[in-house]
Design a protein around this motif. Structure first.
Motif, short mmCIF file in Angstrom:
data_model
loop_
_atom_site.label_atom_id
_atom_site.label_comp_id
_atom_site.label_asym_id
_atom_site.label_seq_id
_atom_site.Cartn_x
_atom_site.Cartn_y
_atom_site.Cartn_z
N LEU A 1 0.83 -1.22 0.00
CA LEU A 1 0.00 0.00 0.00
C LEU A 1 0.86 1.25 0.00
CD1 LEU A 1 -2.95 -0.66 2.54
CD2 LEU A 1 -3.05 -0.61 0.04
N LYS A 2 2.00 1.19 0.69
CA LYS A 2 2.88 2.36 0.76
C LYS A 2 3.43 2.73 -0.62
CE LYS A 2 4.10 1.34 5.52
NZ LYS A 2 5.02 0.58 6.37
N GLN A 3 3.48 1.72 -1.50
CA GLN A 3 3.93 1.98 -2.88
C GLN A 3 2.74 2.21 -3.82
OE1 GLN A 3 5.99 -0.72 -1.24
NE2 GLN A 3 7.14 1.15 -0.80
N GLY A 4 1.51 2.30 -3.23
CA GLY A 4 0.34 2.55 -4.06
C GLY A 4 -0.27 1.30 -4.68
N ARG A 5 0.11 0.10 -4.18
CA ARG A 5 -0.44 -1.14 -4.74
C ARG A 5 -1.41 -1.77 -3.74
NH1 ARG A 5 4.90 -2.41 -5.22
NH2 ARG A 5 4.60 -4.13 -3.75
N TYR A 6 -2.55 -2.27 -4.25
CA TYR A 6 -3.50 -2.94 -3.35
C TYR A 6 -3.77 -4.39 -3.79
CZ TYR A 6 -6.57 -1.17 -7.03
OH TYR A 6 -7.12 -0.87 -8.24
N ASP A 7 -3.03 -4.87 -4.82
CA ASP A 7 -3.23 -6.26 -5.23
C ASP A 7 -1.90 -7.04 -5.13
OD1 ASP A 7 -2.01 -4.99 -7.31
OD2 ASP A 7 -3.54 -5.43 -8.80
N HIS A 8 -2.03 -8.37 -5.11
CA HIS A 8 -0.85 -9.23 -5.02
C HIS A 8 -1.16 -10.53 -5.75
CE1 HIS A 8 2.22 -11.91 -3.32
NE2 HIS A 8 2.90 -10.80 -3.00
N TRP A 9 -0.28 -10.94 -6.65
CA TRP A 9 -0.55 -12.08 -7.54
C TRP A 9 -0.85 -13.37 -6.79
CZ3 TRP A 9 2.55 -16.48 -7.56
CH2 TRP A 9 3.75 -16.39 -6.85
N MET A 10 -0.24 -13.56 -5.62
CA MET A 10 -0.45 -14.83 -4.91
C MET A 10 -1.44 -14.69 -3.75
SD MET A 10 2.30 -17.36 -3.05
CE MET A 10 2.75 -16.22 -1.75
N TRP A 11 -1.21 -13.69 -2.87
CA TRP A 11 -2.03 -13.59 -1.66
C TRP A 11 -3.51 -13.37 -1.97
CZ3 TRP A 11 0.61 -16.00 1.51
CH2 TRP A 11 1.94 -15.71 1.84
N ASP A 12 -3.79 -12.65 -3.06
CA ASP A 12 -5.20 -12.40 -3.40
C ASP A 12 -5.95 -13.69 -3.68
OD1 ASP A 12 -4.79 -9.74 -3.07
OD2 ASP A 12 -4.71 -9.24 -5.19
N ARG A 13 -5.26 -14.66 -4.30
CA ARG A 13 -5.91 -15.94 -4.62
C ARG A 13 -5.91 -16.89 -3.43
NH1 ARG A 13 -2.88 -18.38 -9.39
NH2 ARG A 13 -1.19 -17.10 -8.59
N VAL A 14 -4.80 -16.96 -2.73
CA VAL A 14 -4.62 -17.97 -1.69
C VAL A 14 -5.31 -17.60 -0.37
CG1 VAL A 14 -2.88 -19.17 -0.28
CG2 VAL A 14 -2.44 -18.74 -2.70
N VAL A 15 -5.23 -16.31 0.01
CA VAL A 15 -5.71 -15.90 1.34
C VAL A 15 -6.98 -15.04 1.28
CG1 VAL A 15 -5.11 -14.54 3.42
CG2 VAL A 15 -3.40 -16.04 2.35
N PHE A 16 -7.04 -14.11 0.33
CA PHE A 16 -8.10 -13.10 0.40
C PHE A 16 -9.34 -13.39 -0.46
CE2 PHE A 16 -4.16 -10.78 1.57
CZ PHE A 16 -4.51 -10.50 2.89
N ALA A 17 -9.27 -14.39 -1.33
CA ALA A 17 -10.44 -14.71 -2.18
C ALA A 17 -11.71 -14.99 -1.37
CB ALA A 17 -10.13 -15.88 -3.10
N PRO A 18 -11.65 -15.78 -0.27
CA PRO A 18 -12.88 -16.03 0.51
C PRO A 18 -13.45 -14.76 1.15
CG PRO A 18 -11.13 -17.58 1.14
CD PRO A 18 -10.50 -16.53 0.28
N ILE A 19 -12.57 -13.81 1.49
CA ILE A 19 -13.05 -12.55 2.08
C ILE A 19 -13.75 -11.72 1.00
CG2 ILE A 19 -12.37 -10.43 3.29
CD1 ILE A 19 -9.94 -12.02 4.36
N ARG A 20 -13.14 -11.66 -0.20
CA ARG A 20 -13.77 -10.93 -1.31
C ARG A 20 -15.16 -11.49 -1.62
NH1 ARG A 20 -9.08 -11.23 -3.89
NH2 ARG A 20 -9.86 -12.59 -5.54
N ALA A 21 -15.30 -12.81 -1.47
CA ALA A 21 -16.59 -13.46 -1.77
C ALA A 21 -17.70 -12.99 -0.83
CB ALA A 21 -16.44 -14.98 -1.66
#
Length: 660
Positions: free
Chosen positions: A358-378
């Motif tokens: 986030l400090k670099q202006g990014r809010y996505d991540h190629w691995m963590w978004d699929r492995v950890v955060f997908a159920p939260i997005r759902a």
């Protein structure tokens, strides 16, 4: 990048603005420093705004609701923009035929649903004045709003209509109630006995479809709505908002979107409408969505079932308030803690990795978004592209969490009823937290000194003061209250917000305090602490009270000076003999007794649930002029009391969190 001078500036001082003692120079959004934007292309009124949506979407989905048959909730059923356009015209014509004339008030007393929005749009087309009603404020406020506006016609669901009929003796002007759901015989009989005409929504449409009455379209300066503020002290005030006010807000969001700094609603977008349309925030949201031809699905009417509605609807734009977003945050974090072990380790690693992104202006991540955060997005249906929080401040750590967990842009807006919810908004690509962004491009903002609270435009490192706004979203007046209007809008057109702000080093606004002794809790409820203190101080155990509410919290806490004589007497009768007054004030069981007593006493004295304190601290030292907690006229110095008891305030809120 090093040095504050090289940081991106989101707002700039207005060129040529004079130096006025006691205030900072007005600032505008850096993207439009030379002019304030008035309305979007092709739409100067809320009816033209709707026509733009019709042009964008046509036969595309517009209003959706879930059908409930035999207590089983079905999927969403949709009406298109073209279909709604015909129904709106018929309904507006029908209202004219049953006697409502342009520039007269039309009451709205219902939860959000398709008929509510169609009636609103008909009001815009036929130039009626929409006046929302809501019963959370009690019968006194309802009576005041209806009688002050001289309301004759009101839309309502049967349950709300019954409230009006029960109050009919106090509502002499009410003649006709238009029911949005199914009318039962008992309701009809009661209305007949009270000489109130009852019509069904579809009856009015039918009447209007035969030899339709030509519409008298509203003009930009005509009144769109009288939106009553949620009564900060007693009777609510009606903010008179014009079509121009709302369209300036739509224009700002659209103008920023065209420059890649804000989301743009399109016919491919879906919005879930559950925030009450009686409040200006959802009215403004609705107008923005309609301009873009977006689909709007309504919740069932029960916030406890909202996540089920979201799962079915799968919105792309999620507009919410801190109260709900905090609940999502709390549930996720509690779930992680319960799982423990590897799952907790992985979540923490993923979260920290994305937080540094986030400090670099990014809010996505190629691995963590699929492995950890997908159920939260759902949990929000899995398709949310943008999240906007408004109506009350949101904690920076919750903002960070939303960006990390939902891998999306999260915006925070700031506004009030008096400026059609359009004062500031954070922008695309800004992943920092703790501020509410720069001014919208339809207004300019300045900070005025509040010396009695030690806030000035010369404060270092950043100027501070009361937030004042001028521009196209500022309301016309408080209805029939010229003195109140002149207290809020000064001779130069500046609307005084009552909030204390601070500019940060990038020209973004931070909300840091309230001028008046009134504040908002995290769920958006206004609190008048003096009223609550006056009730508590009537109890024999209480000598003095300081009620406090942090705008990032959902509940109130209270510092109490007990009545020493009464407390000592109570102590003897309840097994606390031998303890001194000071020792009793520190005793956890005594505190618990005070809390339970005050909750019960508050309810018996008509305090609403959100007005009852959830924790107390007992101090043996009275508030006095000598210890700088009272003025010479014996009024509580709230700012000083907050500073004095900050440690105890923090501890009380921490205890509430642990209990939850």
């Amino acid at each position: 990048m090093s040095g504050s001078t090289q940081k991106h500036q989101y707002s700039v001082e207005v060129a040529g603005a004079s130096d006025i003692p006691g205030e900072g120079k007005p600032r505008r959004n850096a993207l439009s420093p030379d002019k304030l934007i008035l309305h979007p292309d092709g739409a100067t009124t809320l009816y033209e705004n709707f026509l733009h949506g019709v042009k964008e979407a046509g036969d595309g989905n517009f209003l959706g609701h879930r059908e409930i048959k035999n207590e089983i909730v079905g999927s969403y059923v949709w009406q298109s923009y073209n279909t709604v356009q015909k129904r709106v015209a018929n309904f507006g014509s029908g209202l004219r035929k049953i006697g409502l004339i342009p520039k007269e008030p039309l009451g709205f007393f219902s939860i959000n649903n398709p008929e509510y929005v169609m009636a609103q749009l008909a009001s815009y087309q036929y130039n009626f004045i929409a006046v929302p009603l809501y019963d959370t404020l009690g019968a006194e406020a309802l009576e005041h709003i209806i009688n002050q506006t001289g309301m004759k016609y009101c839309l309502a669901t049967v349950n709300k209509g019954r409230v009006l009929l029960d109050m009919k003796e106090a509502l002499p002007t009410i003649q006709t109630i238009i029911i949005l759901d199914t009318i039962d015989q008992e309701f009809n009989d009661l209305a007949n006995a009270l000489d109130v005409k009852i019509l069904n929504f579809t009856d009015v449409e039918q009447v209007g479809s035969v030899q339709p009455v030509e519409a008298e379209n509203a003009k930009p300066d005509d009144v769109a709505t009288i939106c009553y503020t949620s009564g900060t002290t007693g009777i609510p005030k009606g903010a008179v908002l014009t079509h121009k006010n709302f369209m300036a807000n739509v224009a700002s969001i659209r103008w920023l979107a065209d420059r890649g700094t804000m989301f743009k609603s399109t016919p491919n977008d879906v919005h879930i409408s559950y925030l009450p349309l009686a409040h200006v925030f959802e009215l403004a949201n609705m107008a923005t969505m309609i301009y873009g031809g977006s689909a709007i699905g309504f919740y069932q009417g029960d916030t406890l079932k909202l996540l089920d509605d979201i799962d079915e609807l799968k919105p792309t734009i999620f507009i919410s308030v801190p109260r709900l977003l905090n609940r999502i945050y709390d549930k996720v974090m509690a779930g992680v803690k319960v799982k423990g072990g590897v799952a907790q380790w992985m979540f923490t690693a993923a979260f920290n990795s994305k937080k540094s992104g986030l400090k670099q202006g990014r809010y996505d991540h190629w691995m963590w978004d699929r492995v950890v955060f997908a159920p939260i997005r759902a949990r929000l249906g899995g398709k949310v592209k943008y999240i906007l929080s408004g109506s009350a401040p949101i904690a920076p750590d919750v903002m960070d969490f939303l960006r990390i967990a939902f891998s999306t842009e999260v915006f925070e807006g700031y506004g009030q009823t008096e400026n059609a919810a359009g004062l500031t908004v954070s922008l695309f690509g800004d992943t920092s937290s703790g501020h509410v962004g720069p001014p919208q491009v339809s207004v300019e903002v300045k900070l005025v000194d509040v010396p009695e609270m030690n806030y000035t435009s010369n404060d270092k490192p950043y100027p501070r003061g009361e937030i004042c706004v001028r521009g196209h979203t500022v309301f016309r007046e408080y209805y029939k209250l010229p003195d109140e209007t002149s207290k809020t809008i000064d001779k130069d057109g500046w609307c005084h917000s009552g909030d204390i702000g601070q500019w940060d080093d990038q020209g973004r606004l931070m909300i840091i305090d309230r001028v008046k002794n009134i504040f908002k809790l995290a769920q958006g409820e206004y609190i008048a602490p003096e009223k609550i203190e006056n009730i508590y101080c009537k109890h024999e155990l209480v000598s003095q009270a300081f009620v406090y509410g942090d705008s990032l919290q959902a509940s109130l806490i209270c510092v109490i000076v007990p009545d020493e004589e009464v407390l000592m007497h109570w102590a003897k009768q309840n097994g606390f003999e031998g303890l001194s007054y000071e020792e009793l004030c520190k005793d956890a069981k005594v505190r618990k007794h005070f809390l339970q007593t005050l909750i019960k006493y508050g309810k018996a004295n008509d305090l609403k649930g959100f007005e009852c304190v959830k924790n107390v601290y007992l101090t043996p030292e009275p508030f006095s002029i000598q210890n700088n907690l009272l003025t010479p006229t014996y009024k509580l110095k709230r700012h000083q009391a907050k500073l004095r008891f900050q440690r105890e305030i923090d501890a009380m809120y921490a205890e509430i969190t642990i209990k939850l």
